[in-house]
Write a protein that holds these residues in place. Structure first.
Motif, mmCIF file in Angstrom:
data_model
loop_
_atom_site.group_PDB
_atom_site.id
_atom_site.type_symbol
_atom_site.label_atom_id
_atom_site.label_comp_id
_atom_site.label_asym_id
_atom_site.label_seq_id
_atom_site.Cartn_x
_atom_site.Cartn_y
_atom_site.Cartn_z
ATOM 1 N N GLU A 31 0.801 -1.224 0.000
ATOM 2 C CA GLU A 31 0.000 0.000 0.000
ATOM 3 C C GLU A 31 0.835 1.276 0.000
ATOM 4 O O GLU A 31 0.401 2.298 -0.536
ATOM 5 C CB GLU A 31 -0.935 0.020 1.214
ATOM 6 C CG GLU A 31 -1.984 -1.070 1.209
ATOM 7 C CD GLU A 31 -2.947 -0.966 0.040
ATOM 8 O OE1 GLU A 31 -3.146 0.163 -0.464
ATOM 9 O OE2 GLU A 31 -3.499 -2.006 -0.376
ATOM 10 N N ALA A 32 2.018 1.240 0.591
ATOM 11 C CA ALA A 32 2.790 2.476 0.789
ATOM 12 C C ALA A 32 3.936 2.644 -0.182
ATOM 13 O O ALA A 32 4.502 3.745 -0.260
ATOM 14 C CB ALA A 32 3.328 2.524 2.226
ATOM 15 N N ASP A 33 4.279 1.602 -0.925
ATOM 16 C CA ASP A 33 5.473 1.686 -1.769
ATOM 17 C C ASP A 33 5.380 2.808 -2.784
ATOM 18 O O ASP A 33 6.390 3.419 -3.136
ATOM 19 C CB ASP A 33 5.701 0.346 -2.472
ATOM 20 C CG ASP A 33 7.119 0.201 -2.993
ATOM 21 O OD1 ASP A 33 8.040 0.769 -2.382
ATOM 22 O OD2 ASP A 33 7.313 -0.472 -4.017
ATOM 23 N N GLY A 34 4.172 3.121 -3.251
ATOM 24 C CA GLY A 34 4.027 4.169 -4.252
ATOM 25 C C GLY A 34 3.641 5.527 -3.714
ATOM 26 O O GLY A 34 3.464 6.469 -4.486
ATOM 27 N N LEU A 35 3.503 5.644 -2.411
ATOM 28 C CA LEU A 35 3.107 6.918 -1.817
ATOM 29 C C LEU A 35 4.301 7.866 -1.713
ATOM 30 O O LEU A 35 5.415 7.426 -1.400
ATOM 31 C CB LEU A 35 2.529 6.697 -0.419
ATOM 32 C CG LEU A 35 1.225 5.906 -0.311
ATOM 33 C CD1 LEU A 35 0.841 5.735 1.159
ATOM 34 C CD2 LEU A 35 0.103 6.604 -1.073
ATOM 35 N N PRO A 36 4.099 9.160 -1.935
ATOM 36 C CA PRO A 36 5.194 10.104 -1.711
ATOM 37 C C PRO A 36 5.498 10.190 -0.226
ATOM 38 O O PRO A 36 4.589 10.244 0.599
ATOM 39 C CB PRO A 36 4.635 11.431 -2.245
ATOM 40 C CG PRO A 36 3.148 11.272 -2.155
ATOM 41 C CD PRO A 36 2.861 9.818 -2.390
ATOM 42 N N PRO A 37 6.760 10.168 0.171
ATOM 43 C CA PRO A 37 7.083 10.195 1.600
ATOM 44 C C PRO A 37 6.667 11.494 2.253
ATOM 45 O O PRO A 37 6.743 12.575 1.663
ATOM 46 C CB PRO A 37 8.609 10.020 1.629
ATOM 47 C CG PRO A 37 9.078 10.407 0.270
ATOM 48 C CD PRO A 37 7.964 10.082 -0.673
ATOM 49 N N GLY A 38 6.197 11.368 3.479
ATOM 50 C CA GLY A 38 5.799 12.522 4.283
ATOM 51 C C GLY A 38 5.953 12.143 5.738
ATOM 52 O O GLY A 38 6.964 11.572 6.138
ATOM 53 N N ARG A 39 4.930 12.433 6.538
ATOM 54 C CA ARG A 39 4.937 12.064 7.955
ATOM 55 C C ARG A 39 4.077 10.822 8.145
ATOM 56 O O ARG A 39 2.949 10.765 7.652
ATOM 57 C CB ARG A 39 4.391 13.207 8.823
ATOM 58 C CG ARG A 39 5.299 14.425 8.874
ATOM 59 C CD ARG A 39 4.744 15.463 9.833
ATOM 60 N NE ARG A 39 5.636 16.603 9.967
ATOM 61 C CZ ARG A 39 6.645 16.677 10.835
ATOM 62 N NH1 ARG A 39 6.861 15.672 11.657
ATOM 63 N NH2 ARG A 39 7.408 17.747 10.896
ATOM 64 N N ALA A 40 4.620 9.849 8.876
ATOM 65 C CA ALA A 40 3.903 8.595 9.105
ATOM 66 C C ALA A 40 3.814 8.303 10.596
ATOM 67 O O ALA A 40 4.728 8.627 11.363
ATOM 68 C CB ALA A 40 4.600 7.435 8.400
ATOM 69 N N LEU A 41 2.712 7.687 10.979
ATOM 70 C CA LEU A 41 2.520 7.171 12.331
ATOM 71 C C LEU A 41 2.424 5.658 12.239
ATOM 72 O O LEU A 41 1.561 5.129 11.536
ATOM 73 C CB LEU A 41 1.249 7.743 12.956
ATOM 74 C CG LEU A 41 0.799 7.119 14.291
ATOM 75 C CD1 LEU A 41 1.835 7.352 15.383
ATOM 76 C CD2 LEU A 41 -0.568 7.673 14.707
#
Length: 210
Positions: A31-41
């Motif tokens: 799910e996250a591999d293609g997301l632009p990096p930002g802030r994650a919890l």
């Protein structure tokens, strides 16, 4: 060993040098591999496999767990991989801790199998932490199954949840693309732990216009 609270999880982590594989969970990678990096919890981060995977890909991560033993192990892993400045480790019980509202571009929680006094409240607080346009990912073992797996560790079916339980706390006016699915468990994880139970997965995107 049935780990359901902070003390029992601390005992579990002390029982071996590494409870989990150290790899990121399969659903997070998908799910996250293609997301632009930002802030994650990363809620319920354990030994930090997911948090470190995100940090290596440019995310700034807040990683929370109620086991101090697990957090110390995770922080050591971050230092060894040169990621100490990218992850904030928070010792807190999600049953009482409230993350900052609207702060995170990704909120991820895998296998939150503790005996929460208000599980719906935990899910509501995690959802509230997602920023407009951000993603909520909550993964558990399929509800209603009982098994034992590695390290003499067992789960009580009563602490499991369904993806639909998470979806039920989301306001439809604030979320789009809500997906609740049962997905095949990572074959490598099944082989390592002896746990073949499928994953129950909630993925949702908070509407950008809030």
């Amino acid at each position: 060993m049935r780990a359901t609270d902070r003390e029992s999880y601390d005992r579990l982590y002390r029982s071996t040098s590494a409870v989990w594989s150290g790899r990121a969970n399969r659903q997070l990678v998908d799910e996250a591999d293609g997301l632009p990096p930002g802030r994650a919890l990363d809620a319920g981060c354990g030994e930090g496999g997911d948090a470190l995977w995100l940090a290596e890909r440019g995310w700034r991560v807040t990683a929370v767990d109620f086991s101090r033993v697990a957090l110390e192990r995770a922080a050591a892993g971050a230092r060894a991989r040169g990621l100490a400045d990218r992850v904030e480790w928070v010792h807190a019980d999600l049953d009482r801790w409230a993350p900052p509202a609207g702060r995170f571009d990704l909120v991820t929680a895998h296998y939150l199998h503790a005996s929460w006094s208000d599980r719906a409240g935990v899910f509501r607080r995690l959802a509230a932490a997602v920023a407009p346009g951000g993603t909520l990912l909550v993964v558990g073992h399929q509800h209603g199954a009982a098994w034992e797996h590695g390290h003499q560790h067992a789960h009580d079916p009563d602490v499991l949840h369904r993806a639909e339980d998470v979806a039920a706390v989301l306001d439809p006016a604030e979320w789009e693309g809500v997906v609740t699915e049962t997905r095949e468990r990572d074959p490598e994880a099944t082989a390592r732990t002896g746990n073949p139970v499928p994953d129950t997965v909630l993925v949702a995107r908070r509407s950008a216009a809030q």
